[in-house]
Write a protein that holds these residues in place. Structure first.
Motif, PDB file in Angstrom:
ATOM      1  N   THR A 101       0.138  -0.012   8.275  1.00  0.00           N
ATOM      2  CA  THR A 101       1.319   0.996   8.579  1.00  0.00           C
ATOM      3  C   THR A 101       2.115   0.387   9.902  1.00  0.00           C
ATOM      4  OG1 THR A 101       0.088   2.763   7.749  1.00  0.00           O
ATOM      5  CG2 THR A 101       1.430   3.181   9.620  1.00  0.00           C
ATOM      6  N   THR A 120       0.647  -1.223  -0.057  1.00  0.00           N
ATOM      7  CA  THR A 120      -0.061   0.023   0.018  1.00  0.00           C
ATOM      8  C   THR A 120       0.710   1.273  -0.054  1.00  0.00           C
ATOM      9  OG1 THR A 120      -0.157   0.402   2.346  1.00  0.00           O
ATOM     10  CG2 THR A 120      -1.582  -1.451   1.372  1.00  0.00           C
ATOM     11  N   ASP A 121       0.184   2.427   0.486  1.00  0.00           N
ATOM     12  CA  ASP A 121       0.825   3.672   0.388  1.00  0.00           C
ATOM     13  C   ASP A 121       2.427   3.767   1.240  1.00  0.00           C
ATOM     14  OD1 ASP A 121      -0.860   3.090   2.615  1.00  0.00           O
ATOM     15  OD2 ASP A 121      -1.084   5.499   2.823  1.00  0.00           O
ATOM     16  N   ASP A 122       2.220   2.835   2.207  1.00  0.00           N
ATOM     17  CA  ASP A 122       3.495   2.883   3.048  1.00  0.00           C
ATOM     18  C   ASP A 122       4.672   2.585   2.165  1.00  0.00           C
ATOM     19  OD1 ASP A 122       0.706   1.932   4.428  1.00  0.00           O
ATOM     20  OD2 ASP A 122       2.029   2.310   6.279  1.00  0.00           O
TER      21      ASP A 122
HETATM   22 MG   LIG Z   1      -1.142   1.837   3.851  1.00  0.00          MG
END
Ligand SMILES: [Mg+2]
Length: 306
Positions: free
Chosen positions: A272, A56-58
């Motif tokens: 996260t 994901t964005d992490d």
């Molecule tokens: Mg994320």
């Protein structure tokens, strides 16, 4: 702590990439088991699903941090902001939070990173997004904690101007660097050193207060109870996330898979939390202790700029 020999550039590359792998697997694992996290232990024992486990964005933002370091040798805010915003444009659906989307859209639209970051939430974001992506930076500068602190601060404020957002990034970066520095020590000794260095170097504020509280929480406590006591990232702020993450990493320093399972068991911001714990532990353990099927199941990472 013993004197640490200066790392060569190859060692920086190699350790940062190892930590990126640990972070990305933790991110994807946390995302995979976030729904129904209470039963993650039984579900993993029954067998993990075949891949791909999507990151994901992490991981997307950690890729940005490491790209900046590989291009430039250190953080340069303008460049990092440009890389973040380019990666966001390419893949906007990686699970970025609302605040991050706004900042990255402003930067992509030509606004200065400083104006975008300062204006968020009327004083800067205290979200956990600067901490979630910073472990490879802790690895890159792992031979010098004072550089870790200043570089983590610079990497954070591109999107997280608020002191708590920055403090969270410093804490996770220092924990990662110390996990590497203490890798030859038994876990109990390493835990003491990492804990005290994180407290020494994290600036005053709510995140640091939470870290102090985390050091008092017994390692044997269940993650669910610890998460209720410290915050488990459900609020997606640095003070609500980073103390729990550090507690969870320190209690399982020699067990990558066990640390990830326990971290996710505590709920909250599972991907996260997993990214941070995975990054810190990979700095100590390398990739050999990560289950092979986890390594193979995770969605491949794009090539990095050398
Ligand atoms: Mg994320």
């Amino acid at each position: 702590m013993n004197a640490v020999t200066m790392m060569t550039r190859d060692e920086r590359h190699s350790l940062a990439r190892t930590v990126l792998e640990g972070l990305a697997i933790g991110d994807a694992f946390g995302e995979l088991y976030a729904y129904g996290f209470e039963n993650v232990r039984q579900r993993v024992a029954q067998g993990v699903p075949a891949g791909p486990w999507w990151w994901t964005d992490d991981t997307a933002m950690a890729l940005g941090v490491i790209e900046c370091l590989e291009r430039n040798g250190k953080i340069e805010e303008e460049m990092l902001a440009w890389i973040f915003s380019r990666n966001y444009k390419r893949e906007p659906d990686r699970g970025y939070g609302k605040g991050a989307r706004q900042i990255l859209q402003m930067i992509g639209g030509g606004e200065s990173w400083e104006k975008a970051a300062r204006s968020a939430f009327g004083g800067g974001s205290m979200g956990n997004g600067a901490a979630m992506r910073v472990a490879p930076l802790g690895a890159w500068f792992a031979d010098d904690l004072s550089v870790v602190v200043t570089q983590a601060m610079k990497s954070a404020r591109v999107t997280h101007w608020h002191p708590e957002g920055i403090a969270g990034a410093i804490a996770v970066a220092v924990a990662t660097a110390c996990a590497w520095q203490t890798r030859a020590l038994p876990a109990a000794e390493a835990r003491e050193v990492i804990g005290s260095e994180v407290l020494r170097l994290t600036p005053e504020g709510d995140t640091r207060e939470g870290l102090k509280a985390a050091m008092q929480v017994e390692p044997m406590l269940s993650p669910a109870v610890a998460g209720r006591r410290l915050g488990n990232g459900a609020l997606v702020t640095a003070p609500d996330t980073v103390p729990y993450v550090i507690w969870s990493a320190l209690r399982s320093l020699d067990d990558y898979a066990g640390a990830l399972i326990a971290t996710v068991e505590g709920g909250g911001d599972c991907d996260t939390n997993g990214a941070m714990v995975g990054g810190i532990l990979a700095a100590r353990l390398g990739l050999d202790t990560i289950p092979k099927e986890w390594l193979e199941a995770r969605e491949a990472l794009p090539p990095l700029v050398a």
